[in-house]
Design a protein around this motif. Structure first.
Motif, PDB file in Angstrom:
ATOM      1  N   TRP A  60     -39.905  20.942  -4.760  1.00  0.00           N
ATOM      2  CA  TRP A  60     -40.289  22.331  -5.009  1.00  0.00           C
ATOM      3  C   TRP A  60     -39.186  23.146  -5.670  1.00  0.00           C
ATOM      4  N   ASP A  61     -37.968  23.070  -5.129  1.00  0.00           N
ATOM      5  CA  ASP A  61     -36.874  23.902  -5.658  1.00  0.00           C
ATOM      6  C   ASP A  61     -36.539  23.540  -7.106  1.00  0.00           C
ATOM      7  N   ALA A  62     -36.477  22.257  -7.392  1.00  0.00           N
ATOM      8  CA  ALA A  62     -36.147  21.825  -8.752  1.00  0.00           C
ATOM      9  C   ALA A  62     -37.239  22.247  -9.738  1.00  0.00           C
ATOM     10  N   ILE A  63     -38.496  22.129  -9.328  1.00  0.00           N
ATOM     11  CA  ILE A  63     -39.608  22.540 -10.191  1.00  0.00           C
ATOM     12  C   ILE A  63     -39.582  24.052 -10.382  1.00  0.00           C
TER      13      ILE A  63
ATOM     14  N   ALA B 214     -39.197  19.341 -24.253  1.00  0.00           N
ATOM     15  CA  ALA B 214     -40.113  18.695 -25.196  1.00  0.00           C
ATOM     16  C   ALA B 214     -41.330  18.124 -24.462  1.00  0.00           C
ATOM     17  N   TRP B 215     -41.103  17.510 -23.315  1.00  0.00           N
ATOM     18  CA  TRP B 215     -42.206  16.956 -22.523  1.00  0.00           C
ATOM     19  C   TRP B 215     -43.154  18.072 -22.086  1.00  0.00           C
ATOM     20  N   LEU B 216     -42.589  19.166 -21.576  1.00  0.00           N
ATOM     21  CA  LEU B 216     -43.406  20.289 -21.113  1.00  0.00           C
ATOM     22  C   LEU B 216     -44.261  20.862 -22.252  1.00  0.00           C
ATOM     23  N   TYR B 217     -43.652  21.077 -23.404  1.00  0.00           N
ATOM     24  CA  TYR B 217     -44.389  21.654 -24.530  1.00  0.00           C
ATOM     25  C   TYR B 217     -45.452  20.689 -25.061  1.00  0.00           C
ATOM     26  N   ALA B 218     -45.157  19.395 -25.039  1.00  0.00           N
ATOM     27  CA  ALA B 218     -46.158  18.419 -25.497  1.00  0.00           C
ATOM     28  C   ALA B 218     -47.362  18.409 -24.558  1.00  0.00           C
ATOM     29  N   VAL B 219     -47.109  18.439 -23.262  1.00  0.00           N
ATOM     30  CA  VAL B 219     -48.208  18.460 -22.291  1.00  0.00           C
ATOM     31  C   VAL B 219     -48.999  19.756 -22.430  1.00  0.00           C
ATOM     32  N   LEU B 220     -48.294  20.875 -22.587  1.00  0.00           N
ATOM     33  CA  LEU B 220     -48.972  22.158 -22.744  1.00  0.00           C
ATOM     34  C   LEU B 220     -49.834  22.174 -24.000  1.00  0.00           C
TER      35      LEU B 220
ATOM     36  N   HIS C 258     -51.561  31.511 -19.106  1.00  0.00           N
ATOM     37  CA  HIS C 258     -50.892  31.382 -17.808  1.00  0.00           C
ATOM     38  C   HIS C 258     -51.460  30.197 -17.016  1.00  0.00           C
ATOM     39  N   ASP C 259     -52.778  30.050 -17.034  1.00  0.00           N
ATOM     40  CA  ASP C 259     -53.409  28.938 -16.306  1.00  0.00           C
ATOM     41  C   ASP C 259     -52.929  27.588 -16.823  1.00  0.00           C
ATOM     42  N   LEU C 260     -52.870  27.449 -18.150  1.00  0.00           N
ATOM     43  CA  LEU C 260     -52.458  26.169 -18.730  1.00  0.00           C
ATOM     44  C   LEU C 260     -50.975  25.882 -18.476  1.00  0.00           C
ATOM     45  N   VAL C 261     -50.150  26.917 -18.450  1.00  0.00           N
ATOM     46  CA  VAL C 261     -48.736  26.726 -18.116  1.00  0.00           C
ATOM     47  C   VAL C 261     -48.616  26.266 -16.661  1.00  0.00           C
ATOM     48  N   GLN C 262     -49.409  26.866 -15.778  1.00  0.00           N
ATOM     49  CA  GLN C 262     -49.405  26.438 -14.367  1.00  0.00           C
ATOM     50  C   GLN C 262     -49.816  24.967 -14.254  1.00  0.00           C
ATOM     51  N   GLU C 263     -50.862  24.587 -14.972  1.00  0.00           N
ATOM     52  CA  GLU C 263     -51.321  23.193 -14.944  1.00  0.00           C
ATOM     53  C   GLU C 263     -50.243  22.253 -15.488  1.00  0.00           C
ATOM     54  N   THR C 264     -49.528  22.713 -16.506  1.00  0.00           N
ATOM     55  CA  THR C 264     -48.445  21.898 -17.080  1.00  0.00           C
ATOM     56  C   THR C 264     -47.340  21.671 -16.056  1.00  0.00           C
ATOM     57  N   PHE C 265     -46.969  22.715 -15.323  1.00  0.00           N
ATOM     58  CA  PHE C 265     -45.918  22.557 -14.319  1.00  0.00           C
ATOM     59  C   PHE C 265     -46.407  21.747 -13.114  1.00  0.00           C
ATOM     60  N   LYS C 266     -47.670  21.809 -12.845  1.00  0.00           N
ATOM     61  CA  LYS C 266     -48.226  20.956 -11.798  1.00  0.00           C
ATOM     62  C   LYS C 266     -48.086  19.489 -12.212  1.00  0.00           C
ATOM     63  N   ALA C 267     -48.410  19.198 -13.477  1.00  0.00           N
ATOM     64  CA  ALA C 267     -48.238  17.838 -13.999  1.00  0.00           C
ATOM     65  C   ALA C 267     -46.766  17.439 -13.960  1.00  0.00           C
ATOM     66  N   ALA C 268     -45.877  18.377 -14.286  1.00  0.00           N
ATOM     67  CA  ALA C 268     -44.434  18.092 -14.256  1.00  0.00           C
ATOM     68  C   ALA C 268     -43.984  17.772 -12.835  1.00  0.00           C
ATOM     69  N   ALA C 269     -44.491  18.520 -11.876  1.00  0.00           N
ATOM     70  CA  ALA C 269     -44.107  18.281 -10.484  1.00  0.00           C
ATOM     71  C   ALA C 269     -44.560  16.906 -10.017  1.00  0.00           C
ATOM     72  N   LEU C 270     -45.742  16.505 -10.456  1.00  0.00           N
ATOM     73  CA  LEU C 270     -46.264  15.200 -10.051  1.00  0.00           C
ATOM     74  C   LEU C 270     -45.516  14.058 -10.746  1.00  0.00           C
ATOM     75  N   LYS C 271     -44.878  14.338 -11.883  1.00  0.00           N
ATOM     76  CA  LYS C 271     -44.090  13.335 -12.623  1.00  0.00           C
ATOM     77  C   LYS C 271     -42.592  13.556 -12.444  1.00  0.00           C
ATOM     78  N   TRP C 272     -42.220  14.372 -11.472  1.00  0.00           N
ATOM     79  CA  TRP C 272     -40.837  14.783 -11.342  1.00  0.00           C
ATOM     80  C   TRP C 272     -39.887  13.603 -11.118  1.00  0.00           C
ATOM     81  N   GLY C 273     -40.352  12.545 -10.473  1.00  0.00           N
ATOM     82  CA  GLY C 273     -39.504  11.373 -10.265  1.00  0.00           C
ATOM     83  C   GLY C 273     -38.939  10.848 -11.574  1.00  0.00           C
TER      84      GLY C 273
ATOM     85  N   LEU D 166     -39.326  12.736 -14.696  1.00  0.00           N
ATOM     86  CA  LEU D 166     -38.919  13.888 -15.498  1.00  0.00           C
ATOM     87  C   LEU D 166     -37.520  14.384 -15.125  1.00  0.00           C
ATOM     88  N   ARG D 167     -37.146  14.265 -13.869  1.00  0.00           N
ATOM     89  CA  ARG D 167     -35.824  14.767 -13.445  1.00  0.00           C
ATOM     90  C   ARG D 167     -34.681  13.957 -14.043  1.00  0.00           C
TER      91      ARG D 167
END
Length: 190
Positions: A10-13, A67-73, A40-55, A57-58
């Motif tokens: 959570w904190d890192a995300i 670059a990953w975030l913008y590509a997913v968005l 805003h909704d799509l940015v939230q969904e993008t960060f949700k995807a990032a959190a689920l791939k954080w292992g 992505l970190r």
């Protein structure tokens, strides 16, 4: 059911979110044609995807995370465009029309599908400009600023896209006369 985000991420995300959120909302807002809530909704969904791939992505450097975030968005925005297009097609199919309008509606829908197929087959830059122009209803100036290219390049892409559509579908579609004006009064206004 969506998997839960592990609490130890959570904190890192949250830090990543605070760092990139504003720029990503602006990016999505422009691509969507000024729909701030959806951006805003799509940015939230993008960060949700990032959190689920954080292992994974970190382990990336910050520029690669961005670059990953913008590509997913961007992909989520394109998915949204497709959903809107499908919704418009299904709504137009559900409208009550008279028997006299049914053939005209069917032909219009078929021609519209052909137009989208031709646009999808265009070279990448031309397709991007065509989508922003005709689906997003952006002006040439907005497209130029967003893509970081000259307005004259946008006009050339629009002109080439129009020529491609006319060449592919010219016998089936009557294109409006204002298509001949690539400047759209932008030079006079700006």
């Amino acid at each position: 059911m969506t998997p839960r985000i592990p609490p130890h991420h959570w904190d890192a995300i949250a830090i990543l979110y605070m760092k990139f959120r504003d720029g990503m909302v602006k990016f999505a807002y422009r691509l969507l044609g000024s729909d701030l809530h959806m951006a805003h909704d799509l940015v939230q969904e993008t960060f949700k995807a990032a959190a689920l791939k954080w292992g994974t992505l970190r382990t990336y450097r910050e520029d690669r995370q961005r670059a990953w975030l913008y590509a997913v968005l961007k992909n989520k925005v394109f998915d949204q465009w497709g959903a809107v297009k499908r919704q418009a097609e299904s709504v137009s199919g559900e409208d009550k029309v008279t028997d006299l309008d049914t053939p005209r509606t069917a032909v219009s829908n078929l021609l519209l599908q052909k137009c989208w197929k031709v646009i999808d087959s265009m070279p990448c830059a031309q397709r991007r400009v065509a989508l922003l122009k005709w689906q997003g209803e952006w002006t040439n100036g907005e497209i130029a600023a967003h893509l970081g290219i000259a307005a004259s390049t946008v006009r050339a892409h629009v002109r080439n896209a129009r020529s491609t559509l006319a060449a592919e579908l010219g016998g089936e579609v009557v294109f409006p006369s204002e298509w001949r004006d690539d400047n759209e009064g932008e030079e006079a206004a700006g």
